[in-house]
Motif scaffolding. Structure first.
Motif, short mmCIF file in Angstrom:
data_model
loop_
_atom_site.label_atom_id
_atom_site.label_comp_id
_atom_site.label_asym_id
_atom_site.label_seq_id
_atom_site.Cartn_x
_atom_site.Cartn_y
_atom_site.Cartn_z
N GLY A 1 20.95 43.62 -41.54
CA GLY A 1 19.79 43.27 -40.72
C GLY A 1 18.60 44.17 -41.00
O GLY A 1 18.76 45.33 -41.42
N THR A 2 17.41 43.64 -40.80
CA THR A 2 16.18 44.40 -40.99
C THR A 2 15.36 44.38 -39.72
O THR A 2 14.96 43.31 -39.25
N ASP A 3 15.15 45.54 -39.14
CA ASP A 3 14.31 45.66 -37.94
C ASP A 3 12.86 45.84 -38.36
O ASP A 3 12.55 46.60 -39.28
N VAL A 4 11.98 45.13 -37.67
CA VAL A 4 10.57 45.12 -38.02
C VAL A 4 9.73 45.52 -36.80
O VAL A 4 10.08 45.19 -35.66
N ALA A 5 8.63 46.24 -37.05
CA ALA A 5 7.68 46.56 -35.99
C ALA A 5 6.42 45.72 -36.18
O ALA A 5 5.99 45.48 -37.31
N LEU A 6 5.86 45.26 -35.09
CA LEU A 6 4.62 44.49 -35.12
C LEU A 6 3.49 45.37 -34.60
O LEU A 6 3.59 45.92 -33.50
N ILE A 7 2.43 45.50 -35.38
CA ILE A 7 1.29 46.32 -34.98
C ILE A 7 0.11 45.40 -34.68
O ILE A 7 -0.47 44.81 -35.59
N GLY A 8 -0.23 45.26 -33.41
CA GLY A 8 -1.32 44.39 -33.00
C GLY A 8 -0.80 43.11 -32.36
O GLY A 8 -0.20 42.28 -33.04
N VAL A 9 -1.02 42.96 -31.05
CA VAL A 9 -0.51 41.79 -30.34
C VAL A 9 -1.68 40.96 -29.83
O VAL A 9 -1.88 40.78 -28.62
N GLY A 10 -2.51 40.48 -30.78
CA GLY A 10 -3.57 39.54 -30.43
C GLY A 10 -3.01 38.13 -30.52
O GLY A 10 -1.82 37.91 -30.27
N SER A 11 -3.83 37.18 -30.89
CA SER A 11 -3.38 35.79 -30.98
C SER A 11 -2.28 35.62 -32.02
O SER A 11 -1.24 35.03 -31.76
N LEU A 12 -2.53 36.14 -33.24
CA LEU A 12 -1.53 36.01 -34.30
C LEU A 12 -0.29 36.83 -33.98
O LEU A 12 0.85 36.36 -34.17
N GLY A 13 -0.49 38.05 -33.50
CA GLY A 13 0.65 38.90 -33.16
C GLY A 13 1.52 38.29 -32.09
O GLY A 13 2.76 38.34 -32.16
N SER A 14 0.90 37.68 -31.08
CA SER A 14 1.66 37.03 -30.00
C SER A 14 2.51 35.89 -30.54
O SER A 14 3.64 35.67 -30.10
N ALA A 15 1.95 35.16 -31.52
CA ALA A 15 2.71 34.07 -32.14
C ALA A 15 3.93 34.62 -32.87
O ALA A 15 5.02 34.02 -32.81
N PHE A 16 3.78 35.75 -33.55
CA PHE A 16 4.91 36.37 -34.22
C PHE A 16 5.99 36.78 -33.22
O PHE A 16 7.18 36.62 -33.46
N LEU A 17 5.57 37.33 -32.08
CA LEU A 17 6.53 37.74 -31.07
C LEU A 17 7.33 36.56 -30.55
O LEU A 17 8.55 36.64 -30.36
N LYS A 18 6.67 35.44 -30.32
CA LYS A 18 7.35 34.25 -29.80
C LYS A 18 8.29 33.66 -30.85
O LYS A 18 9.38 33.20 -30.53
N TYR A 19 7.85 33.67 -32.11
CA TYR A 19 8.68 33.12 -33.19
C TYR A 19 9.84 34.05 -33.53
O TYR A 19 11.00 33.65 -33.55
#
Length: 216
Positions: A85-103
């Motif tokens: 498994g690969t754990d990933v961090a998301l930097i920036g939770v704007g419109s695009l970042g929020s979409a990544f979180l949901k997906y």
């Protein structure tokens, strides 16, 4: 993670996840063997390109038989480290970042966002789409604490390089950059930039030129 060596061209390396996905589809349909022509039709990639890509890894198939689907699925799973498994961090939770979180890579259970950072998050953090989101002041601490090597960057352009510098100091090895900034990073840090506006402009260019060429 794809292991690139001088023997494997970068273009081939980028196609490996696609081969793995389509071969999985064939396996799920109960198909035992597949030809380069069948793969070509399904993937819309020239059969000669597929055979050339596969040749970099030795004799994966047999003339007159094709390729054993189960063998190739297992082969590419190992090449792509799909068992790890690969754990990933998301930097920036704007419109695009929020979409990544949901997906959150639901179709790929081996890759997952486990933490995110955004200036609007409180110091103690908050939960969004089941993922903890912290203030950027804690990036270095959390990256080291969670042992994360890969991040997705969706921050405003004006802070992209500053954030990148902080990530590099924290030991990040890979950055998937969704900002239009060409980031400066040492050779040991792999940066892949996806500029959506450039991709769209490129698509429009090809669409218009395809029309012009068809009218000649």
């Amino acid at each position: 993670m794809i292991e690139e060596t001088p023997k494997i061209p970068q273009a081939t390396s980028k196609r490996l996840p696609l081969y793995y996905r389509f071969l999985q589809n064939f396996a799920n349909l109960g198909k035992k063997r597949v030809s380069s022509s069948e793969l070509s039709e399904a993937m819309k990639i020239d059969a000669a390109t597929i055979r050339r890509d596969f040749s970099h890894f030795g004799a994966l198939g047999r003339k007159g038989y094709g390729y054993d689907v189960h063998y190739l699925v297992e082969f590419f799973r190992q090449i792509l480290d799909q068992d790890e498994g690969t754990d990933v961090a998301l930097i920036g939770v704007g419109s695009l970042g929020s979409a990544f979180l949901k997906y959150n890579f639901h179709k790929n259970h081996n890759t997952r966002i486990v933490v995110a950072f955004d200036p609007k998050a409180p110091a103690e953090g908050k939960m969004l789409s089941g993922i903890p989101v912290f203030h950027p002041d804690t990036i270095s601490e959390k990256i080291v604490e969670l042992g994360i090597d890969l991040v997705i960057l969706t921050v405003p352009s004006r802070v992209a390089q500053d954030v990148t510098d902080k990530l590099i100091k924290a030991g990040i090895k890979g950055i998937l950059n969704f900002t239009p900034v060409r980031l400066t990073a040492p050779d040991e840090v792999r940066v892949h930039t996806i500029d959506l506006s450039v991709e769209l402009q490129t698509l429009i260019y090809f669409m218009k030129n395809d029309v012009k060429n068809s009218q000649l």
